[in-house]
Design a protein around this motif. Structure first.
Motif, PDB file in Angstrom:
ATOM      1  N   LYS A  29       0.679  -1.071  -0.194  1.00  0.00           N
ATOM      2  CA  LYS A  29       0.493  -0.352   0.071  1.00  0.00           C
ATOM      3  C   LYS A  29       0.675   1.230  -0.175  1.00  0.00           C
ATOM      4  O   LYS A  29       1.778   0.550   0.796  1.00  0.00           O
ATOM      5  N   ASN A  30       0.600   2.442  -0.474  1.00  0.00           N
ATOM      6  CA  ASN A  30       0.980   3.906  -0.414  1.00  0.00           C
ATOM      7  C   ASN A  30       0.999   4.248   0.802  1.00  0.00           C
ATOM      8  O   ASN A  30      -0.210   4.435   1.407  1.00  0.00           O
ATOM      9  N   LEU A  31       1.798   4.196   2.187  1.00  0.00           N
ATOM     10  CA  LEU A  31       1.868   4.250   3.460  1.00  0.00           C
ATOM     11  C   LEU A  31       1.432   5.464   3.348  1.00  0.00           C
ATOM     12  O   LEU A  31       0.669   6.051   4.701  1.00  0.00           O
ATOM     13  N   PHE A  32       2.016   6.784   2.817  1.00  0.00           N
ATOM     14  CA  PHE A  32       1.929   7.688   3.008  1.00  0.00           C
ATOM     15  C   PHE A  32       0.425   7.922   2.605  1.00  0.00           C
ATOM     16  O   PHE A  32      -0.137   9.421   3.551  1.00  0.00           O
ATOM     17  N   GLU A  33      -0.160   7.810   1.758  1.00  0.00           N
ATOM     18  CA  GLU A  33      -1.642   8.036   1.440  1.00  0.00           C
ATOM     19  C   GLU A  33      -2.784   7.529   2.655  1.00  0.00           C
ATOM     20  O   GLU A  33      -3.811   7.880   3.053  1.00  0.00           O
ATOM     21  N   ALA A  34      -2.262   6.671   2.886  1.00  0.00           N
ATOM     22  CA  ALA A  34      -2.965   5.747   3.938  1.00  0.00           C
ATOM     23  C   ALA A  34      -2.774   6.887   4.833  1.00  0.00           C
ATOM     24  O   ALA A  34      -4.223   7.247   5.855  1.00  0.00           O
ATOM     25  N   LEU A  35      -1.517   6.844   5.378  1.00  0.00           N
ATOM     26  CA  LEU A  35      -1.620   7.706   6.866  1.00  0.00           C
ATOM     27  C   LEU A  35      -2.151   8.869   7.019  1.00  0.00           C
ATOM     28  O   LEU A  35      -2.611   9.920   7.794  1.00  0.00           O
ATOM     29  N   SER A  36      -2.252   9.576   5.814  1.00  0.00           N
ATOM     30  CA  SER A  36      -2.595  10.903   5.176  1.00  0.00           C
ATOM     31  C   SER A  36      -3.911  11.238   6.376  1.00  0.00           C
ATOM     32  O   SER A  36      -4.621  11.678   6.422  1.00  0.00           O
ATOM     33  N   GLU A  37      -5.129   9.876   4.986  1.00  0.00           N
ATOM     34  CA  GLU A  37      -6.578   9.763   5.726  1.00  0.00           C
ATOM     35  C   GLU A  37      -6.393   9.774   6.696  1.00  0.00           C
ATOM     36  O   GLU A  37      -7.335   9.783   6.776  1.00  0.00           O
ATOM     37  N   LEU A  38      -5.668   8.393   7.790  1.00  0.00           N
ATOM     38  CA  LEU A  38      -5.895   8.793   9.430  1.00  0.00           C
ATOM     39  C   LEU A  38      -5.657   9.286   9.730  1.00  0.00           C
ATOM     40  O   LEU A  38      -6.725   9.835  10.485  1.00  0.00           O
ATOM     41  N   ILE A  39      -4.958  10.496   9.776  1.00  0.00           N
ATOM     42  CA  ILE A  39      -4.842  11.720  11.131  1.00  0.00           C
ATOM     43  C   ILE A  39      -5.935  12.939  10.603  1.00  0.00           C
ATOM     44  O   ILE A  39      -5.994  13.308  10.955  1.00  0.00           O
ATOM     45  N   ILE A  40      -5.856  12.442   9.013  1.00  0.00           N
ATOM     46  CA  ILE A  40      -7.311  13.391   8.792  1.00  0.00           C
ATOM     47  C   ILE A  40      -8.729  13.576   9.714  1.00  0.00           C
ATOM     48  O   ILE A  40      -9.496  13.670  10.509  1.00  0.00           O
ATOM     49  N   LEU A  41      -9.256  11.831   9.569  1.00  0.00           N
ATOM     50  CA  LEU A  41     -10.214  11.539  10.167  1.00  0.00           C
ATOM     51  C   LEU A  41      -9.942  11.240  11.915  1.00  0.00           C
ATOM     52  O   LEU A  41     -11.011  11.439  12.174  1.00  0.00           O
ATOM     53  N   THR A  42      -8.523  10.833  12.481  1.00  0.00           N
ATOM     54  CA  THR A  42      -8.824  10.719  14.009  1.00  0.00           C
ATOM     55  C   THR A  42      -8.563  12.598  13.942  1.00  0.00           C
ATOM     56  O   THR A  42      -9.155  13.131  15.280  1.00  0.00           O
ATOM     57  N   ALA A  43      -7.464  13.460  13.325  1.00  0.00           N
ATOM     58  CA  ALA A  43      -7.849  15.044  13.755  1.00  0.00           C
ATOM     59  C   ALA A  43      -9.503  15.319  13.603  1.00  0.00           C
ATOM     60  O   ALA A  43      -9.454  15.863  14.693  1.00  0.00           O
ATOM     61  N   SER A  44      -9.728  14.380  13.085  1.00  0.00           N
ATOM     62  CA  SER A  44     -11.563  15.485  12.941  1.00  0.00           C
ATOM     63  C   SER A  44     -11.906  14.845  14.291  1.00  0.00           C
ATOM     64  O   SER A  44     -12.823  15.936  15.182  1.00  0.00           O
TER      65      SER A  44
END
Ligand code: HEM
Ligand SMILES: *[C@@H]1O[C@H](CO)[C@@H](O)[C@H](O)[C@H]1NC(C)=O
Ligand SMILES: *[C@@H]1O[C@H](CO)[C@@H](O)[C@H](O)[C@H]1NC(C)=O
Length: 501
Positions: free
Chosen positions: A190-205
């Motif tokens: 998987k594209n780790l950076f893409e996955a973590l970008s999505e996870l960071i925004i979900l968790t930050a929100s």
């Protein structure tokens, strides 16, 4: 995919000027920008500062034969190498020109002291950041207000980012991460950076905005965030704001739409009797020193700021952390062993005290922030002459400090380029220098998100390490993408395999 919209994309400040030549229009635009900025600069330099005094010595200036662009191409290609070479040749303080602006870097802990101890009226942050941030965050917050007001806003946010909040955040982050990883299956790449970008925004929100706003985060809202984020662009930094560029218009439309969403939530909160215990509530209840509460516009602006300040910083950091762990399998195994030792063999739901006690993971994150600090340069505008290291920096220079360079100076760090989380356990020369390690800045502009970022990244990685084992793909450790000021991993693909307990 839901949030694939959030690419590594935008950056706070941009250096790559390759794009400038793309077509004639942009060349014309950039020339306009050049003339405007030169007008500004010459005004700043000549009106306020006329060095009658022959004793004054400017910092060494790195000459360039390319007019206007100056060193932009060399710097854009490899900024750290450029700065390290200049350090060797000119010492800790030097100036050079890029895209019509003069930059003076202060390298090493001693020189950096000037920025961190200065008054904001002398080395000013708004002058360099506001044209990017104000259209995105809105008026009345951050760099749109006098710094003493922003400092009060930071204090309100800081009160809300406390341990009792983190205790609530951890189960939310773990749940979001587990949900997200369901789509990963047992093994794959998987594209780790893409996955973590999505996870960071979900968790930050979820943690920073509250449940109501997180529940509205669908594809449409994600696109709005992406459009807003597109405001941090080359164009916004270089070109006058009144130009009718599509990206400017998208940014401004997204700003209004997001604020309207936030207003509804804020108003609903204001009307209900029962009080939530979260950051949004803290902002609703907060008052300035003179007793005035925040209005809806300020609260909405602060919510946008909270989300975007942590987005690229935390997602890049957590992606690099993943690659450092994938590269060093014994270290990854030790981190997994630490999970079992601290949280028990059963690996029950994560708790705040456990997250705190994961000291090896903590040091891995700290070391990641040393070698790959997401903010590679902090900038200020010199409004008054500044004395440093026997030189005088004239007004109009953009004065910069680079965490990345300070974090790897030869004289300060042993085995400076090795990823070694245990270095913090031993005596190390860097410990004696105040600004040798500054991933979160220092002084009046220091980050307020450090503790939250640690909680967020450690919880995400604890959850990921418990579920999967990670490997580089064919031994490839990502090279650094210098296109933007946030140095992201190139081709950030990682291999993962489910652990069998
Ligand atoms: C790994 C994550 C992060 C890193 C490395 C980071 C880094 C930084 C740095 C270097 C600065 C100083 C900028 C300057 O002096 O020009 C800063 C300021 C700031 N950061 Fe962070 N940050 C991170 C996450 C966050 C998060 C999650 C939030 C919000 C919850 C946040 C909010 C802020 C704010 C409000 C400022 C103040 C800017 C000012 O006073 O001028 N940051 N951050
Ligand atoms: C490097 O970053 C830029 C800007 O974010 C992006 O467009 C490009 O695809 C990245 N390159 C690689 C190889 O990942
Ligand atoms: C912690 O934050 C919450 C909500 O953000 C707030 O209600 C509470 O008063 C804060 N606690 C302390 C000790 O500051």
């Amino acid at each position: 995919m839901l949030l694939a919209l959030f690419e590594a994309g935008s950056s706070l400040i941009d250096n790559a000027v390759e794009k400038v030549g793309d077509n004639l229009t942009s060349m014309v635009l950039v020339t306009t920008a050049f003339i405007l900025s030169m007008g500004y600069l010459s005004k700043a330099v000549f009106k306020q500062f006329q060095p009658h005094d022959k004793e004054l010595k400017y910092p060494p200036y790195i000459p360039s034969s390319i007019p206007f662009l100056g060193h932009a191409i060399a710097f854009g290609k490899s900024p750290i190498e450029f700065l390290e070479n200049a350090y060797e040749k000119y010492g800790p303080v030097f100036s050079f020109t890029m895209v019509g602006k003069t930059f003076t870097y202060l390298l090493g802990s001693d020189a950096a002291t000037l920025i961190f101890n200065s008054k904001n009226e002398e080395l000013n942050a708004e002058d360099v950041y506001s044209r990017l941030t104000t259209p995105v965050f809105g008026k009345g917050v951050a760099y749109d207000v006098p710094n003493p007001i922003f400092l009060e806003q930071k204090k309100m946010l800081k009160t809300g980012l406390n341990i009792s909040q983190f205790k609530q955040h951890i189960p939310m982050i773990e749940e979001e991460t587990k949900d997200y990883l369901k789509r990963w299956g047992d093994s794959g790449e998987k594209n780790l950076f893409e996955a973590l970008s999505e996870l960071i925004i979900l968790t930050a929100s979820r943690c920073l905005h509250g449940k109501e706003i997180r529940d509205m985060l669908d594809e449409k809202v994600a696109q709005l965030y992406a459009d807003l984020d597109g405001g941090f662009s080359h164009a916004a930094w270089l070109l006058p704001g009144w130009l009718p560029l599509p990206s400017f218009r998208r940014r401004d439309r997204a700003h209004l739409e997001i604020k309207n969403i936030f207003y509804k939530v804020i108003q609903k909160r204001r009307q209900t009797e029962e009080k939530e215990d979260d950051i949004l509530q803290t902002l609703i209840d907060a008052t300035y020193k003179d007793g005035r509460p925040l209005n809806d516009d300020e609260i909405a602006g602060m919510l946008i700021g909270l989300l975007l300040a942590g987005q690229h910083t935390s997602s890049t950091t957590s992606a690099w952390l993943g690659f450092f762990l994938a590269k060093d399998k014994p270290l990854q195994d030790s981190c997994y062993a630490e999970q079992k030792a601290v949280c028990g063999e059963e690996l029950s739901p994560l708790k705040y005290d456990q997250i705190k006690d994961l000291t090896l993971l903590d040091r891995c994150l700290k070391e990641t922030l040393r070698l790959r600090p997401p903010i590679m340069t902090m900038m200020r505008m010199a409004r008054t002459p500044q004395k440093v290291a026997g030189y005088t920096i004239p007004p109009g220079h953009q004065v910069c400090v680079s965490p990345t360079v300070n974090h790897r100076l030869q004289d300060t760090w042993l085995q400076r380029l090795d990823f070694n989380p245990d270095r913090y356990l031993h005596e190390n020369p860097a410990a004696g220098e105040k600004f040798a390690y500054i991933p979160f800045g220092a002084g009046r502009h220091r980050c307020i998100g450090e503790n939250f970022a640690y909680v967020q990244i450690k919880t995400i990685w604890s959850t990921m390490l418990r579920l999967y084992e990670f490997d580089l793909v064919k031994g490839y450790f990502p090279t650094v993408n210098y296109t933007t000021m946030i140095h992201t991993p190139n081709n950030p693909i990682i291999r993962y395999k489910r652990r069998v307990h």
